[in-house]
Write a protein that holds these residues in place. Structure first.
Motif, PDB file in Angstrom:
ATOM      1  N   LEU A 160       7.796   7.652   2.274  1.00  0.00           N
ATOM      2  CA  LEU A 160       9.078   6.945   2.243  1.00  0.00           C
ATOM      3  C   LEU A 160       9.563   6.641   3.658  1.00  0.00           C
ATOM      4  O   LEU A 160      10.059   5.530   3.935  1.00  0.00           O
ATOM      5  N   CYS A 161       9.397   7.598   4.556  1.00  0.00           N
ATOM      6  CA  CYS A 161       9.789   7.390   5.959  1.00  0.00           C
ATOM      7  C   CYS A 161       8.954   6.287   6.610  1.00  0.00           C
ATOM      8  O   CYS A 161       9.466   5.469   7.380  1.00  0.00           O
ATOM      9  N   ALA A 162       7.657   6.270   6.293  1.00  0.00           N
ATOM     10  CA  ALA A 162       6.780   5.242   6.859  1.00  0.00           C
ATOM     11  C   ALA A 162       7.184   3.858   6.373  1.00  0.00           C
ATOM     12  O   ALA A 162       7.160   2.878   7.129  1.00  0.00           O
ATOM     13  N   LEU A 163       7.573   3.770   5.100  1.00  0.00           N
ATOM     14  CA  LEU A 163       8.020   2.495   4.542  1.00  0.00           C
ATOM     15  C   LEU A 163       9.311   2.032   5.218  1.00  0.00           C
ATOM     16  O   LEU A 163       9.479   0.855   5.557  1.00  0.00           O
ATOM     17  N   LYS A 164      10.218   2.995   5.450  1.00  0.00           N
ATOM     18  CA  LYS A 164      11.477   2.661   6.110  1.00  0.00           C
ATOM     19  C   LYS A 164      11.235   2.213   7.550  1.00  0.00           C
ATOM     20  O   LYS A 164      11.826   1.236   8.030  1.00  0.00           O
ATOM     21  N   GLU A 165      10.346   2.923   8.241  1.00  0.00           N
ATOM     22  CA  GLU A 165      10.043   2.581   9.634  1.00  0.00           C
ATOM     23  C   GLU A 165       9.424   1.193   9.738  1.00  0.00           C
ATOM     24  O   GLU A 165       9.759   0.413  10.639  1.00  0.00           O
ATOM     25  N   LEU A 166       8.537   0.881   8.813  1.00  0.00           N
ATOM     26  CA  LEU A 166       7.892  -0.427   8.824  1.00  0.00           C
ATOM     27  C   LEU A 166       8.921  -1.538   8.643  1.00  0.00           C
ATOM     28  O   LEU A 166       8.926  -2.534   9.363  1.00  0.00           O
ATOM     29  N   GLN A 217       4.522  14.850   1.150  1.00  0.00           N
ATOM     30  CA  GLN A 217       3.775  13.590   1.268  1.00  0.00           C
ATOM     31  C   GLN A 217       4.630  12.413   0.819  1.00  0.00           C
ATOM     32  O   GLN A 217       4.615  11.341   1.448  1.00  0.00           O
ATOM     33  N   ALA A 218       5.394  12.602  -0.263  1.00  0.00           N
ATOM     34  CA  ALA A 218       6.270  11.528  -0.747  1.00  0.00           C
ATOM     35  C   ALA A 218       7.334  11.197   0.281  1.00  0.00           C
ATOM     36  O   ALA A 218       7.652  10.022   0.535  1.00  0.00           O
ATOM     37  N   GLU A 251       0.833  -1.202   0.000  1.00  0.00           N
ATOM     38  CA  GLU A 251       0.000   0.000   0.000  1.00  0.00           C
ATOM     39  C   GLU A 251       0.871   1.258   0.000  1.00  0.00           C
ATOM     40  O   GLU A 251       0.611   2.216  -0.742  1.00  0.00           O
ATOM     41  N   LEU A 252       1.917   1.270   0.827  1.00  0.00           N
ATOM     42  CA  LEU A 252       2.812   2.418   0.903  1.00  0.00           C
ATOM     43  C   LEU A 252       3.572   2.617  -0.414  1.00  0.00           C
ATOM     44  O   LEU A 252       3.762   3.745  -0.878  1.00  0.00           O
ATOM     45  N   LYS A 253       4.005   1.515  -1.013  1.00  0.00           N
ATOM     46  CA  LYS A 253       4.735   1.605  -2.280  1.00  0.00           C
ATOM     47  C   LYS A 253       3.856   2.186  -3.385  1.00  0.00           C
ATOM     48  O   LYS A 253       4.303   2.991  -4.208  1.00  0.00           O
ATOM     49  N   LYS A 254       2.587   1.758  -3.426  1.00  0.00           N
ATOM     50  CA  LYS A 254       1.665   2.285  -4.438  1.00  0.00           C
ATOM     51  C   LYS A 254       1.449   3.786  -4.251  1.00  0.00           C
ATOM     52  O   LYS A 254       1.412   4.559  -5.218  1.00  0.00           O
ATOM     53  N   GLU A 255       1.302   4.203  -2.986  1.00  0.00           N
ATOM     54  CA  GLU A 255       1.106   5.626  -2.695  1.00  0.00           C
ATOM     55  C   GLU A 255       2.347   6.419  -3.092  1.00  0.00           C
ATOM     56  O   GLU A 255       2.244   7.506  -3.687  1.00  0.00           O
ATOM     57  N   LEU A 256       3.522   5.882  -2.783  1.00  0.00           N
ATOM     58  CA  LEU A 256       4.767   6.551  -3.136  1.00  0.00           C
ATOM     59  C   LEU A 256       4.913   6.677  -4.655  1.00  0.00           C
ATOM     60  O   LEU A 256       5.319   7.722  -5.178  1.00  0.00           O
ATOM     61  N   GLN A 257       4.570   5.598  -5.355  1.00  0.00           N
ATOM     62  CA  GLN A 257       4.647   5.605  -6.822  1.00  0.00           C
ATOM     63  C   GLN A 257       3.741   6.673  -7.411  1.00  0.00           C
ATOM     64  O   GLN A 257       4.122   7.394  -8.344  1.00  0.00           O
ATOM     65  N   LYS A 258       2.537   6.808  -6.856  1.00  0.00           N
ATOM     66  CA  LYS A 258       1.578   7.806  -7.348  1.00  0.00           C
ATOM     67  C   LYS A 258       2.113   9.223  -7.116  1.00  0.00           C
ATOM     68  O   LYS A 258       2.028  10.085  -7.994  1.00  0.00           O
ATOM     69  N   LEU A 259       2.691   9.456  -5.930  1.00  0.00           N
ATOM     70  CA  LEU A 259       3.201  10.788  -5.604  1.00  0.00           C
ATOM     71  C   LEU A 259       4.401  11.156  -6.471  1.00  0.00           C
ATOM     72  O   LEU A 259       4.509  12.291  -6.953  1.00  0.00           O
ATOM     73  N   VAL A 260       5.300  10.202  -6.666  1.00  0.00           N
ATOM     74  CA  VAL A 260       6.479  10.470  -7.498  1.00  0.00           C
ATOM     75  C   VAL A 260       6.064  10.773  -8.934  1.00  0.00           C
ATOM     76  O   VAL A 260       6.612  11.657  -9.589  1.00  0.00           O
TER      77      VAL A 260
END
Length: 456
Positions: free
Chosen positions: A49-55, A44-45, A19-28
Protein backbone atom coordinates in the motif's frame (compact mmCIF):
# COMPACT_ATOMS: atom_id res chain seq x y z
CA UNK A 1 -15.04 17.10 -17.10
CA UNK A 2 -12.05 15.02 -18.22
CA UNK A 3 -10.07 13.24 -15.53
CA UNK A 4 -6.64 14.66 -14.77
CA UNK A 5 -5.37 11.93 -12.47
CA UNK A 6 -1.80 10.78 -13.04
CA UNK A 7 -2.89 7.22 -13.89
CA UNK A 8 -4.93 8.60 -16.81
CA UNK A 9 -2.31 10.99 -18.16
CA UNK A 10 0.85 8.92 -17.85
CA UNK A 11 0.90 5.51 -19.60
CA UNK A 12 4.21 4.60 -17.93
CA UNK A 13 2.61 4.38 -14.49
CA UNK A 14 -0.31 2.07 -15.18
CA UNK A 15 1.56 -1.28 -15.47
CA UNK A 16 3.37 -0.86 -12.12
CA UNK A 17 0.24 0.45 -10.40
CA UNK A 18 -1.78 -2.50 -11.73
CA UNK A 19 0.85 -4.94 -10.52
CA UNK A 20 0.83 -3.40 -7.02
CA UNK A 21 -2.98 -3.42 -6.87
CA UNK A 22 -3.10 -7.12 -7.81
CA UNK A 23 -0.54 -7.95 -5.12
CA UNK A 24 -2.47 -5.92 -2.55
CA UNK A 25 -5.73 -7.64 -3.52
CA UNK A 26 -4.11 -11.07 -3.09
CA UNK A 27 -2.71 -10.17 0.35
CA UNK A 28 -5.98 -8.70 1.61
CA UNK A 29 -7.82 -11.82 0.44
CA UNK A 30 -5.39 -13.98 2.44
CA UNK A 31 -6.00 -11.89 5.54
CA UNK A 32 -9.79 -11.94 5.15
CA UNK A 33 -10.18 -15.61 4.20
CA UNK A 34 -7.56 -17.24 6.44
CA UNK A 35 -8.36 -17.46 10.15
CA UNK A 36 -4.71 -18.19 10.95
CA UNK A 37 -3.21 -15.48 8.74
CA UNK A 38 0.35 -14.46 9.57
CA UNK A 39 1.42 -11.04 10.82
CA UNK A 40 3.96 -11.00 7.98
CA UNK A 41 1.05 -10.93 5.55
CA UNK A 42 -0.23 -7.72 7.17
CA UNK A 43 3.26 -6.21 6.91
CA UNK A 44 3.45 -7.13 3.23
CA UNK A 45 0.03 -5.58 2.59
CA UNK A 46 1.09 -2.38 4.37
CA UNK A 47 4.35 -2.19 2.39
CA UNK A 48 2.49 -2.74 -0.89
CA UNK A 49 0.00 0.00 0.00
CA UNK A 50 2.86 2.38 0.82
CA UNK A 51 4.56 1.58 -2.50
CA UNK A 52 1.33 2.34 -4.35
CA UNK A 53 0.98 5.64 -2.50
CA UNK A 54 4.61 6.57 -3.19
CA UNK A 55 4.23 5.82 -6.88
CA UNK A 56 1.14 7.96 -7.18
CA UNK A 57 2.66 10.85 -5.19
CA UNK A 58 5.96 10.80 -7.05
CA UNK A 59 4.39 10.69 -10.48
CA UNK A 60 1.85 13.39 -9.65
CA UNK A 61 4.63 15.67 -8.42
CA UNK A 62 6.58 15.13 -11.62
CA UNK A 63 3.49 15.69 -13.74
CA UNK A 64 2.68 18.99 -11.98
CA UNK A 65 6.23 20.22 -12.43
CA UNK A 66 6.14 19.43 -16.13
CA UNK A 67 2.87 21.30 -16.59
CA UNK A 68 3.89 24.30 -14.48
CA UNK A 69 7.27 24.87 -16.14
CA UNK A 70 8.00 26.73 -19.35
CA UNK A 71 7.19 24.96 -22.59
CA UNK A 72 9.93 22.48 -23.52
CA UNK A 73 11.74 22.60 -26.89
CA UNK A 74 9.77 20.97 -29.73
CA UNK A 75 12.58 18.49 -30.47
CA UNK A 76 12.16 17.08 -26.95
CA UNK A 77 8.46 16.36 -27.45
CA UNK A 78 7.12 13.03 -28.68
CA UNK A 79 5.32 13.49 -32.04
CA UNK A 80 2.53 11.23 -30.73
CA UNK A 81 1.95 12.51 -27.18
CA UNK A 82 3.10 16.11 -27.78
CA UNK A 83 4.71 15.86 -24.33
CA UNK A 84 8.28 15.75 -23.05
CA UNK A 85 9.83 12.36 -23.84
CA UNK A 86 10.88 10.17 -20.90
CA UNK A 87 12.51 7.34 -22.90
CA UNK A 88 13.28 8.50 -26.46
CA UNK A 89 13.77 5.68 -28.97
CA UNK A 90 14.53 5.63 -32.69
CA UNK A 91 12.13 3.89 -35.07
CA UNK A 92 13.27 2.15 -38.28
CA UNK A 93 12.31 5.32 -40.19
CA UNK A 94 14.91 7.30 -38.22
CA UNK A 95 12.25 9.28 -36.30
CA UNK A 96 12.39 9.55 -32.51
CA UNK A 97 9.39 8.86 -30.24
CA UNK A 98 8.71 8.26 -26.56
CA UNK A 99 8.87 4.50 -26.04
CA UNK A 100 5.42 3.85 -24.46
CA UNK A 101 3.58 5.82 -27.16
CA UNK A 102 5.33 4.26 -30.16
CA UNK A 103 4.93 0.82 -28.54
CA UNK A 104 1.22 1.46 -28.28
CA UNK A 105 1.19 2.47 -31.97
CA UNK A 106 2.99 -0.73 -33.00
CA UNK A 107 0.94 -2.91 -30.66
CA UNK A 108 -2.20 -1.70 -32.43
CA UNK A 109 -0.90 -3.41 -35.59
CA UNK A 110 0.53 -0.35 -37.36
CA UNK A 111 3.63 -1.02 -39.46
CA UNK A 112 4.28 2.50 -40.74
CA UNK A 113 6.02 5.49 -39.20
CA UNK A 114 3.30 7.75 -37.74
CA UNK A 115 5.28 10.83 -38.75
CA UNK A 116 6.48 10.01 -42.29
CA UNK A 117 4.05 7.18 -43.19
CA UNK A 118 7.09 5.18 -44.33
CA UNK A 119 6.61 1.37 -44.24
CA UNK A 120 8.84 -0.02 -41.51
CA UNK A 121 11.45 -2.64 -42.38
CA UNK A 122 11.40 -3.82 -38.75
CA UNK A 123 9.88 -2.82 -35.39
CA UNK A 124 13.06 -2.80 -33.30
CA UNK A 125 13.32 0.30 -31.09
CA UNK A 126 16.79 1.74 -30.50
CA UNK A 127 17.39 4.01 -27.47
CA UNK A 128 18.27 7.57 -28.49
CA UNK A 129 20.92 8.28 -25.86
CA UNK A 130 21.85 11.64 -27.33
CA UNK A 131 18.32 13.06 -27.11
CA UNK A 132 17.82 11.55 -23.65
CA UNK A 133 20.98 13.27 -22.40
CA UNK A 134 19.91 16.58 -23.94
CA UNK A 135 16.47 16.24 -22.27
CA UNK A 136 18.15 15.44 -18.94
CA UNK A 137 20.34 18.55 -19.20
CA UNK A 138 17.33 20.72 -20.03
CA UNK A 139 15.34 19.25 -17.13
CA UNK A 140 18.18 19.95 -14.69
CA UNK A 141 18.31 23.56 -15.89
CA UNK A 142 14.56 23.84 -15.24
CA UNK A 143 14.67 22.12 -11.84
CA UNK A 144 12.74 19.09 -13.11
CA UNK A 145 13.72 15.58 -12.09
CA UNK A 146 12.91 12.97 -14.71
CA UNK A 147 12.70 9.31 -13.60
CA UNK A 148 16.00 7.50 -13.97
CA UNK A 149 16.36 4.27 -15.95
CA UNK A 150 15.58 2.11 -12.91
CA UNK A 151 12.38 4.01 -12.10
CA UNK A 152 11.13 4.23 -15.67
CA UNK A 153 8.46 1.67 -16.62
CA UNK A 154 7.34 1.24 -20.21
CA UNK A 155 3.96 0.10 -21.50
CA UNK A 156 4.90 -3.58 -21.15
CA UNK A 157 5.84 -3.09 -17.46
CA UNK A 158 9.59 -3.31 -18.11
CA UNK A 159 12.13 -0.95 -16.54
CA UNK A 160 15.43 0.00 -18.13
CA UNK A 161 17.08 -1.99 -15.36
CA UNK A 162 15.04 -5.03 -16.43
CA UNK A 163 16.15 -4.51 -20.01
CA UNK A 164 19.80 -4.23 -18.98
CA UNK A 165 19.47 -7.41 -16.92
CA UNK A 166 17.88 -9.18 -19.88
CA UNK A 167 20.78 -8.18 -22.15
CA UNK A 168 23.31 -9.31 -19.55
CA UNK A 169 21.64 -12.73 -19.38
CA UNK A 170 21.79 -13.07 -23.17
CA UNK A 171 25.47 -12.14 -23.07
CA UNK A 172 26.07 -14.96 -20.58
CA UNK A 173 24.63 -17.43 -23.10
CA UNK A 174 27.93 -17.09 -24.99
CA UNK A 175 30.11 -17.46 -21.89
CA UNK A 176 31.21 -20.53 -19.90
CA UNK A 177 28.91 -23.51 -19.32
CA UNK A 178 28.15 -22.53 -15.67
CA UNK A 179 27.22 -19.01 -16.82
CA UNK A 180 25.07 -20.41 -19.63
CA UNK A 181 23.29 -22.79 -17.26
CA UNK A 182 22.60 -20.04 -14.72
CA UNK A 183 21.39 -17.57 -17.37
CA UNK A 184 19.18 -20.14 -19.14
CA UNK A 185 17.48 -21.12 -15.88
CA UNK A 186 16.77 -17.48 -15.02
CA UNK A 187 15.47 -16.69 -18.51
CA UNK A 188 13.17 -19.71 -18.26
CA UNK A 189 11.72 -18.44 -14.97
CA UNK A 190 11.42 -14.81 -16.10
CA UNK A 191 9.67 -15.66 -19.37
CA UNK A 192 7.29 -17.97 -17.50
CA UNK A 193 6.30 -15.47 -14.82
CA UNK A 194 6.47 -12.18 -16.72
CA UNK A 195 4.81 -11.77 -20.14
CA UNK A 196 6.74 -8.51 -20.51
CA UNK A 197 10.03 -10.44 -20.62
CA UNK A 198 8.67 -12.52 -23.51
CA UNK A 199 8.05 -9.28 -25.38
CA UNK A 200 11.69 -8.22 -24.92
CA UNK A 201 12.81 -10.99 -27.29
CA UNK A 202 10.88 -9.29 -30.07
CA UNK A 203 12.86 -6.06 -29.74
CA UNK A 204 16.07 -7.45 -31.23
CA UNK A 205 16.76 -9.79 -34.13
CA UNK A 206 19.75 -11.20 -32.25
CA UNK A 207 17.99 -12.14 -29.01
CA UNK A 208 16.67 -15.57 -30.05
CA UNK A 209 19.93 -16.63 -31.80
CA UNK A 210 21.79 -15.60 -28.63
CA UNK A 211 19.43 -17.71 -26.52
CA UNK A 212 19.95 -20.73 -28.77
CA UNK A 213 23.70 -20.35 -29.31
CA UNK A 214 24.71 -22.86 -26.57
CA UNK A 215 22.64 -25.60 -28.23
CA UNK A 216 23.98 -24.98 -31.72
CA UNK A 217 27.57 -24.82 -30.44
CA UNK A 218 27.14 -27.95 -28.31
CA UNK A 219 25.61 -29.75 -31.29
CA UNK A 220 28.76 -29.10 -33.29
CA UNK A 221 30.90 -30.33 -30.40
CA UNK A 222 28.61 -33.36 -29.95
CA UNK A 223 27.73 -32.78 -26.32
CA UNK A 224 24.57 -30.98 -25.21
CA UNK A 225 24.07 -30.47 -21.48
CA UNK A 226 20.57 -31.93 -20.83
CA UNK A 227 19.61 -29.38 -18.15
CA UNK A 228 20.77 -26.48 -20.30
CA UNK A 229 18.85 -27.88 -23.28
CA UNK A 230 15.69 -28.24 -21.17
CA UNK A 231 15.87 -24.65 -19.91
CA UNK A 232 16.55 -23.18 -23.36
CA UNK A 233 13.78 -25.17 -25.08
CA UNK A 234 11.31 -24.29 -22.31
CA UNK A 235 12.25 -20.61 -22.64
CA UNK A 236 11.56 -20.93 -26.36
CA UNK A 237 8.13 -22.38 -25.50
CA UNK A 238 7.44 -19.44 -23.18
CA UNK A 239 8.40 -16.97 -25.93
CA UNK A 240 6.09 -18.69 -28.39
CA UNK A 241 3.08 -18.03 -26.18
CA UNK A 242 3.45 -14.29 -26.90
CA UNK A 243 1.42 -13.69 -30.08
CA UNK A 244 3.77 -11.03 -31.45
CA UNK A 245 6.69 -13.48 -31.19
CA UNK A 246 5.21 -16.43 -33.09
CA UNK A 247 6.29 -15.40 -36.59
CA UNK A 248 9.70 -14.16 -35.44
CA UNK A 249 10.43 -17.37 -33.51
CA UNK A 250 9.36 -19.77 -36.28
CA UNK A 251 11.24 -17.88 -38.99
CA UNK A 252 14.50 -17.70 -37.02
CA UNK A 253 16.59 -20.28 -38.96
CA UNK A 254 17.95 -22.12 -35.90
CA UNK A 255 14.62 -22.63 -34.11
CA UNK A 256 12.81 -25.48 -35.90
CA UNK A 257 15.92 -27.66 -36.38
CA UNK A 258 16.79 -27.33 -32.67
CA UNK A 259 13.20 -28.13 -31.67
CA UNK A 260 13.39 -31.22 -33.88
CA UNK A 261 16.64 -32.24 -32.16
CA UNK A 262 14.94 -31.73 -28.80
CA UNK A 263 12.05 -34.00 -29.87
CA UNK A 264 14.52 -36.79 -30.48
CA UNK A 265 16.75 -36.41 -27.41
CA UNK A 266 17.01 -34.87 -23.98
CA UNK A 267 14.83 -35.22 -20.92
CA UNK A 268 11.20 -36.16 -21.44
CA UNK A 269 10.24 -32.66 -20.26
CA UNK A 270 12.50 -31.19 -22.96
CA UNK A 271 10.85 -33.36 -25.61
CA UNK A 272 7.36 -32.56 -24.37
CA UNK A 273 8.08 -28.82 -24.26
CA UNK A 274 9.54 -28.94 -27.77
CA UNK A 275 6.26 -30.45 -28.97
CA UNK A 276 4.30 -27.83 -27.04
CA UNK A 277 6.38 -25.08 -28.67
CA UNK A 278 5.60 -26.44 -32.15
CA UNK A 279 1.91 -26.59 -31.21
CA UNK A 280 1.94 -22.97 -30.04
CA UNK A 281 3.87 -21.73 -33.08
CA UNK A 282 1.55 -23.58 -35.45
CA UNK A 283 -1.32 -21.31 -34.45
CA UNK A 284 -0.18 -19.13 -37.38
CA UNK A 285 -1.00 -20.59 -40.81
CA UNK A 286 2.30 -19.35 -42.25
CA UNK A 287 4.14 -21.18 -39.46
CA UNK A 288 2.32 -24.44 -40.25
CA UNK A 289 3.98 -24.37 -43.67
CA UNK A 290 7.42 -23.50 -42.26
CA UNK A 291 7.26 -26.27 -39.65
CA UNK A 292 5.88 -28.85 -42.09
CA UNK A 293 8.54 -28.14 -44.72
CA UNK A 294 11.24 -28.46 -42.06
CA UNK A 295 10.31 -32.12 -41.51
CA UNK A 296 9.11 -31.71 -37.92
CA UNK A 297 6.17 -34.11 -38.32
CA UNK A 298 8.43 -37.18 -38.45
CA UNK A 299 10.03 -36.68 -34.99
CA UNK A 300 6.61 -35.76 -33.59
CA UNK A 301 5.15 -39.03 -34.90
CA UNK A 302 8.15 -40.98 -33.60
CA UNK A 303 7.68 -39.46 -30.13
CA UNK A 304 3.98 -40.33 -30.28
CA UNK A 305 4.94 -43.89 -31.15
CA UNK A 306 7.20 -44.10 -28.08
CA UNK A 307 4.14 -43.42 -25.95
CA UNK A 308 5.50 -41.33 -23.06
CA UNK A 309 2.33 -40.37 -21.19
CA UNK A 310 3.62 -36.95 -20.13
CA UNK A 311 4.36 -35.99 -23.74
CA UNK A 312 1.38 -37.54 -25.55
CA UNK A 313 -1.05 -34.65 -25.22
CA UNK A 314 1.42 -32.00 -26.40
CA UNK A 315 2.54 -34.20 -29.31
CA UNK A 316 -1.04 -34.95 -30.39
CA UNK A 317 -1.97 -31.27 -30.19
CA UNK A 318 0.99 -30.29 -32.36
CA UNK A 319 0.23 -32.95 -34.99
CA UNK A 320 -3.45 -31.96 -35.07
CA UNK A 321 -2.68 -28.27 -35.56
CA UNK A 322 -0.11 -28.92 -38.27
CA UNK A 323 -2.35 -31.32 -40.19
CA UNK A 324 -5.01 -28.70 -40.74
CA UNK A 325 -3.17 -27.91 -44.00
CA UNK A 326 -3.45 -30.32 -46.95
CA UNK A 327 0.32 -30.46 -47.48
CA UNK A 328 1.01 -31.44 -43.88
CA UNK A 329 -1.63 -34.18 -43.99
CA UNK A 330 0.27 -35.76 -46.86
CA UNK A 331 3.54 -35.39 -44.94
CA UNK A 332 2.08 -37.01 -41.83
CA UNK A 333 0.76 -39.97 -43.84
CA UNK A 334 4.08 -40.35 -45.64
CA UNK A 335 5.93 -40.28 -42.30
CA UNK A 336 3.93 -43.22 -40.92
CA UNK A 337 1.35 -41.28 -38.95
CA UNK A 338 -1.65 -43.48 -39.77
CA UNK A 339 -0.23 -46.75 -38.46
CA UNK A 340 1.11 -45.13 -35.27
CA UNK A 341 -2.15 -43.28 -34.53
CA UNK A 342 -4.38 -46.26 -35.31
CA UNK A 343 -2.32 -48.57 -33.09
CA UNK A 344 -2.60 -46.14 -30.17
CA UNK A 345 -6.36 -45.88 -30.68
CA UNK A 346 -6.67 -49.68 -30.71
CA UNK A 347 -4.69 -49.74 -27.46
CA UNK A 348 -7.07 -47.19 -25.92
CA UNK A 349 -4.43 -44.47 -25.63
CA UNK A 350 -5.61 -40.83 -25.91
CA UNK A 351 -8.48 -41.98 -28.10
CA UNK A 352 -10.26 -38.62 -28.18
CA UNK A 353 -7.31 -36.62 -29.50
CA UNK A 354 -6.02 -39.28 -31.88
CA UNK A 355 -9.43 -40.00 -33.43
CA UNK A 356 -9.70 -36.30 -34.28
CA UNK A 357 -6.33 -36.47 -36.06
CA UNK A 358 -7.22 -39.69 -37.89
CA UNK A 359 -10.52 -38.19 -39.08
CA UNK A 360 -8.56 -35.24 -40.44
CA UNK A 361 -6.05 -37.50 -42.19
CA UNK A 362 -8.85 -39.60 -43.72
CA UNK A 363 -9.34 -36.96 -46.41
CA UNK A 364 -6.03 -38.22 -47.84
CA UNK A 365 -6.48 -41.18 -50.24
CA UNK A 366 -3.37 -43.02 -49.08
CA UNK A 367 -4.48 -42.64 -45.44
CA UNK A 368 -7.86 -44.20 -46.25
CA UNK A 369 -6.15 -47.20 -47.81
CA UNK A 370 -3.90 -47.67 -44.78
CA UNK A 371 -6.79 -47.39 -42.30
CA UNK A 372 -8.66 -50.09 -44.22
CA UNK A 373 -5.63 -52.38 -44.54
CA UNK A 374 -4.71 -52.06 -40.83
CA UNK A 375 -8.08 -53.14 -39.46
CA UNK A 376 -9.45 -49.66 -38.98
CA UNK A 377 -13.02 -50.51 -40.04
CA UNK A 378 -13.67 -52.98 -37.22
CA UNK A 379 -11.94 -50.63 -34.77
CA UNK A 380 -14.14 -47.67 -35.77
CA UNK A 381 -17.31 -49.78 -35.60
CA UNK A 382 -16.39 -51.05 -32.13
CA UNK A 383 -15.82 -47.52 -30.83
CA UNK A 384 -19.19 -46.37 -32.21
CA UNK A 385 -20.84 -49.34 -30.55
CA UNK A 386 -19.14 -49.00 -27.16
CA UNK A 387 -18.23 -45.34 -26.72
CA UNK A 388 -20.37 -42.81 -24.85
CA UNK A 389 -18.58 -39.84 -26.45
CA UNK A 390 -20.57 -38.21 -29.27
CA UNK A 391 -17.47 -36.56 -30.75
CA UNK A 392 -15.63 -39.87 -30.97
CA UNK A 393 -18.60 -41.53 -32.65
CA UNK A 394 -18.80 -38.64 -35.10
CA UNK A 395 -15.11 -38.94 -36.02
CA UNK A 396 -15.41 -42.72 -36.42
CA UNK A 397 -18.41 -42.54 -38.74
CA UNK A 398 -16.72 -39.78 -40.77
CA UNK A 399 -13.73 -42.07 -41.30
CA UNK A 400 -16.00 -45.00 -42.21
CA UNK A 401 -17.95 -42.83 -44.65
CA UNK A 402 -14.73 -41.93 -46.49
CA UNK A 403 -13.71 -45.61 -46.60
CA UNK A 404 -17.16 -46.57 -47.81
CA UNK A 405 -16.87 -44.16 -50.74
CA UNK A 406 -13.46 -45.39 -51.84
CA UNK A 407 -13.18 -49.10 -50.95
CA UNK A 408 -16.03 -51.52 -51.80
CA UNK A 409 -14.20 -54.41 -50.15
CA UNK A 410 -15.01 -52.94 -46.72
CA UNK A 411 -18.77 -52.83 -47.30
CA UNK A 412 -19.18 -56.42 -46.19
CA UNK A 413 -17.83 -55.69 -42.68
CA UNK A 414 -20.13 -52.67 -42.35
CA UNK A 415 -23.14 -54.66 -43.58
CA UNK A 416 -22.44 -57.45 -41.08
CA UNK A 417 -22.07 -54.95 -38.23
CA UNK A 418 -25.36 -53.35 -39.18
CA UNK A 419 -27.09 -56.71 -39.44
CA UNK A 420 -25.82 -57.90 -36.06
CA UNK A 421 -25.87 -54.75 -33.93
CA UNK A 422 -27.63 -52.02 -35.94
CA UNK A 423 -24.71 -49.78 -35.02
CA UNK A 424 -24.91 -47.44 -38.00
CA UNK A 425 -28.73 -47.17 -37.88
CA UNK A 426 -28.63 -46.16 -34.19
CA UNK A 427 -26.10 -43.44 -34.96
CA UNK A 428 -28.23 -42.21 -37.87
CA UNK A 429 -31.02 -41.65 -35.34
CA UNK A 430 -29.19 -40.52 -32.18
CA UNK A 431 -25.87 -39.04 -33.28
CA UNK A 432 -24.76 -35.46 -33.80
CA UNK A 433 -26.02 -33.69 -36.93
CA UNK A 434 -22.80 -34.52 -38.78
CA UNK A 435 -22.78 -38.11 -37.54
CA UNK A 436 -26.38 -38.57 -38.70
CA UNK A 437 -25.49 -37.34 -42.19
CA UNK A 438 -22.50 -39.64 -42.51
CA UNK A 439 -24.34 -42.66 -41.08
CA UNK A 440 -27.32 -42.09 -43.37
CA UNK A 441 -24.96 -41.79 -46.35
CA UNK A 442 -23.40 -45.17 -45.53
CA UNK A 443 -26.78 -46.85 -45.04
CA UNK A 444 -28.09 -45.55 -48.36
CA UNK A 445 -24.99 -46.82 -50.17
CA UNK A 446 -25.21 -50.23 -48.49
CA UNK A 447 -28.93 -50.42 -49.31
CA UNK A 448 -28.31 -49.63 -52.99
CA UNK A 449 -25.77 -52.42 -53.24
CA UNK A 450 -28.21 -54.91 -51.72
CA UNK A 451 -30.94 -53.84 -54.20
CA UNK A 452 -28.54 -54.16 -57.11
CA UNK A 453 -27.55 -57.63 -55.96
CA UNK A 454 -31.22 -58.75 -55.76
CA UNK A 455 -31.94 -57.23 -59.19
CA UNK A 456 -29.03 -59.04 -60.74
Amino acid sequence: MAKTGIFDSDPTVMPKATELKKELQKLVRLIVDDVDYRTETIDQARDTLCALKELKTKKRSLSLKLHETVSCPEEFKCPLSKELMRDPVILASGQTFDRPYIQRWLKAGNRTCPRTQQVLSHTILTPNHLIREMISQWCRSQGIELPNSVQYINEEGITEADRDHFLSLLKKMSATLPDQTEAAKELRLLTKRMPSFRALFGESRDAIPQLLSPLSESKCENGINPNLQEDVITTLLNLSIHDNNKKLVAETPMVIPLLMDALRSGTIETRSNAAAALFTLSALDSNKEVIGKSGALKPLIDLLDEGHQSAMKDVASAIFNLCITHENKARAVRDGGVSVILKKIMDGVHVDELLAILAMLSTNHRAVEEIGDLGGVSCMLRIIRESTCDRNKENCIAILHTICLSDRTKWKAMREEESTHGTISKLAQDGTARAKRKATGILERLKRTVNLTHTA
